[in-house]
Scaffold this motif. Structure first.
Motif, PDB file in Angstrom:
ATOM      1  N   UNK A   1       0.843  -1.186   0.000  1.00 54.90           N
ATOM      2  CA  UNK A   1       0.000   0.000   0.000  1.00 54.90           C
ATOM      3  C   UNK A   1       0.883   1.243   0.000  1.00 54.90           C
ATOM      4  N   UNK A   2       0.424   2.267  -0.668  1.00 53.23           N
ATOM      5  CA  UNK A   2       1.176   3.512  -0.685  1.00 53.23           C
ATOM      6  C   UNK A   2       2.056   3.651  -1.912  1.00 53.23           C
ATOM      7  N   UNK A   3       2.806   4.744  -1.934  1.00 52.44           N
ATOM      8  CA  UNK A   3       3.653   5.066  -3.068  1.00 52.44           C
ATOM      9  C   UNK A   3       4.999   4.358  -2.955  1.00 52.44           C
ATOM     10  N   UNK A   4       5.697   4.198  -4.106  1.00 51.03           N
ATOM     11  CA  UNK A   4       7.041   3.609  -4.067  1.00 51.03           C
ATOM     12  C   UNK A   4       7.967   4.456  -3.188  1.00 51.03           C
ATOM     13  N   UNK A   5       8.875   3.793  -2.525  1.00 51.17           N
ATOM     14  CA  UNK A   5       9.806   4.482  -1.625  1.00 51.17           C
ATOM     15  C   UNK A   5      11.220   4.339  -2.174  1.00 51.17           C
ATOM     16  N   UNK A   6      12.012   5.401  -2.045  1.00 55.69           N
ATOM     17  CA  UNK A   6      13.401   5.391  -2.495  1.00 55.69           C
ATOM     18  C   UNK A   6      14.318   5.540  -1.294  1.00 55.69           C
TER      19      UNK A   6
ATOM     20  N   UNK B 154      16.397  15.152  -8.594  1.00 59.28           N
ATOM     21  CA  UNK B 154      15.574  15.074  -9.805  1.00 59.28           C
ATOM     22  C   UNK B 154      15.686  13.695 -10.448  1.00 59.28           C
ATOM     23  N   UNK B 155      16.887  13.117 -10.415  1.00 57.44           N
ATOM     24  CA  UNK B 155      17.071  11.777 -10.975  1.00 57.44           C
ATOM     25  C   UNK B 155      16.284  10.748 -10.168  1.00 57.44           C
ATOM     26  N   UNK B 156      16.359  10.834  -8.842  1.00 58.77           N
ATOM     27  CA  UNK B 156      15.606   9.911  -7.992  1.00 58.77           C
ATOM     28  C   UNK B 156      14.109  10.075  -8.215  1.00 58.77           C
ATOM     29  N   UNK B 157      13.679  11.306  -8.397  1.00 56.31           N
ATOM     30  CA  UNK B 157      12.256  11.554  -8.660  1.00 56.31           C
ATOM     31  C   UNK B 157      11.822  10.911  -9.974  1.00 56.31           C
TER      32      UNK B 157
END
Length: 379
Positions: free
Chosen positions: A276-281, A334-337
């Motif tokens: 559940x939820x958004x991907x995490x980095x 920005x790359x991670x995003x």
């Protein structure tokens, strides 16, 4: 026999110059106007062109501009024949590509001397071009050799894809991945300071040393041990002031655990997809100096658990330190995003999708820095 092209609308001058130069042993080609002259220059590629400045239609300056703008003809020695003798006229002629001037009325001894000087410079230029072609061929061979050392994509339960784009023919980036045994996979990526051959040679040395596992006293299952001995071996005082950054990890596929350490290198990015939820980095990095800077640098290990849905990106700073047209640097955030936001497209199109986004950000033909990128899928 050297070829000389005479371009002049005065038939009498054509005859005199052709007779004089032919007597000197040169093959002489004659054109009566600028348009004809540029065509003959492209056809015969002479060593020297003697061209009148003042001609109807296309004058000598325009002929010179067109000749010098053609890469195949730019090395031709261009003598401008003119009755103009002011400093301003000479500056104008030089600015348009002329190599020399010959004033009217023509002194025949001066003409032959200037032609001999032009032929010497033309031959020097030809020799330099031949040396350049030979060096380019050798660099291409070296670049192919470096590429041949890099590992092929890995398939199976654990998938690894990679991209390597040097900013020049050769670069200081290098990476490798291989099984230490059936359960443990070693993965690393390094970036030597500088570009070109001077950076490529140390990176190949490190790759061969790690791949052969020939360093004494190293536990290749412990990243901090590997980095410690690399730092002892490659001190920049003995490596032509070259240092390098590196990210080194060992993955245990049974425990699904990754142990890693880095030396001045950008963090690897671990993307996980929770139920559940958004991907995490998660940024995987340890703090230490690059390899070779200080002999007593201390390196430490970190551990993390790897979820089956995780994807790991390991890269050099050339991936994100990209100057945009507005002058701002794109940056790591920005790359991670991009990795998070475009996960679906990356999964569908692979690393080529990321490279396409980078090209949109920096549309120049070549990159400012070497670019290396690994994508490890654990599912």
């Amino acid at each position: 026999m050297p070829k000389i092209l005479v371009i002049d609308d005065d038939v009498a001058i054509q005859i005199v110059l052709k007779k004089l130069l032919a007597a000197q042993g040169y093959e002489v080609i004659v054109a009566g106007n600028g348009r004809e002259g540029t065509g003959l220059a492209a056809e015969h590629q002479p060593a020297v062109i003697i061209c009148d400045w003042m001609m109807p239609g296309m004058d000598g300056l325009e002929v010179c501009r067109r000749i010098k703008a053609n890469p195949l003809l730019a090395g031709i020695y261009f003598i401008l024949l003119t009755s103009r003798n002011t400093v301003e006229d000479r500056v104008r002629g030089l600015d348009n590509g002329a190599d020399d001037f010959l004033c009217k009325p023509i002194e025949l001894d001066e003409l032959t001397a200037r032609v001999r000087a032009g032929l010497r410079l033309y031959q020097i230029n030809q020799d330099l071009q031949a040396q350049k072609r030979m060096l380019e061929s050798e660099f291409n061979e070296a670049a192919e050799y470096v590429r041949s050392l890099l590992p092929p994509p890995m398939t199976g339960k654990l998938k690894i894809d990679s991209r390597f784009i040097p900013s020049r023919r050769l670069g200081g980036d290098c990476f490798d991945y291989y099984w230490l045994d059936p359960d443990y996979l070693a993965i690393y990526l390094l970036d030597v300071s500088g570009h070109g051959l001077g950076a490529a040679l140390p990176s190949i040395s490190v790759l061969n040393l790690l791949r052969s596992q020939s360093m004494d006293g190293v536990n290749f299952y412990q990243p901090d041990s590997v980095l410690r001995v690399l730092n002892e071996t490659f001190q920049m005082d003995h490596q032509n002031d070259k240092f390098f950054t590196i990210w080194y990890g060992v993955y245990n596929q049974v425990k699904r655990q990754l142990i890693y350490s880095s030396a001045g290198h950008p963090p690897a990015i671990l993307l996980s997809q929770p139920t559940r939820g958004k991907p995490a980095a998660t940024l995987l990095k340890t703090s230490s100096m690059p390899i070779g800077m200080l002999p007593d640098t201390r390196f430490v290990n970190q551990r993390c658990e790897i979820d089956p849905s995780s994807v790991l990106y390991i890269f050099s700073d050339g991936v994100y330190e990209i100057r945009q047209p507005d002058g701002n640097v794109w940056g790591l955030d920005a790359f991670a995003s991009l990795l998070i936001k475009d996960q679906r497209s990356i999964h569908q199109f692979g690393l080529d999708y990321i490279l396409e986004q980078i090209k949109r950000i920096q549309p120049k033909e070549s990159l400012d820095d070497d670019l290396s990128l690994l994508r490890i899928s654990f599912s």
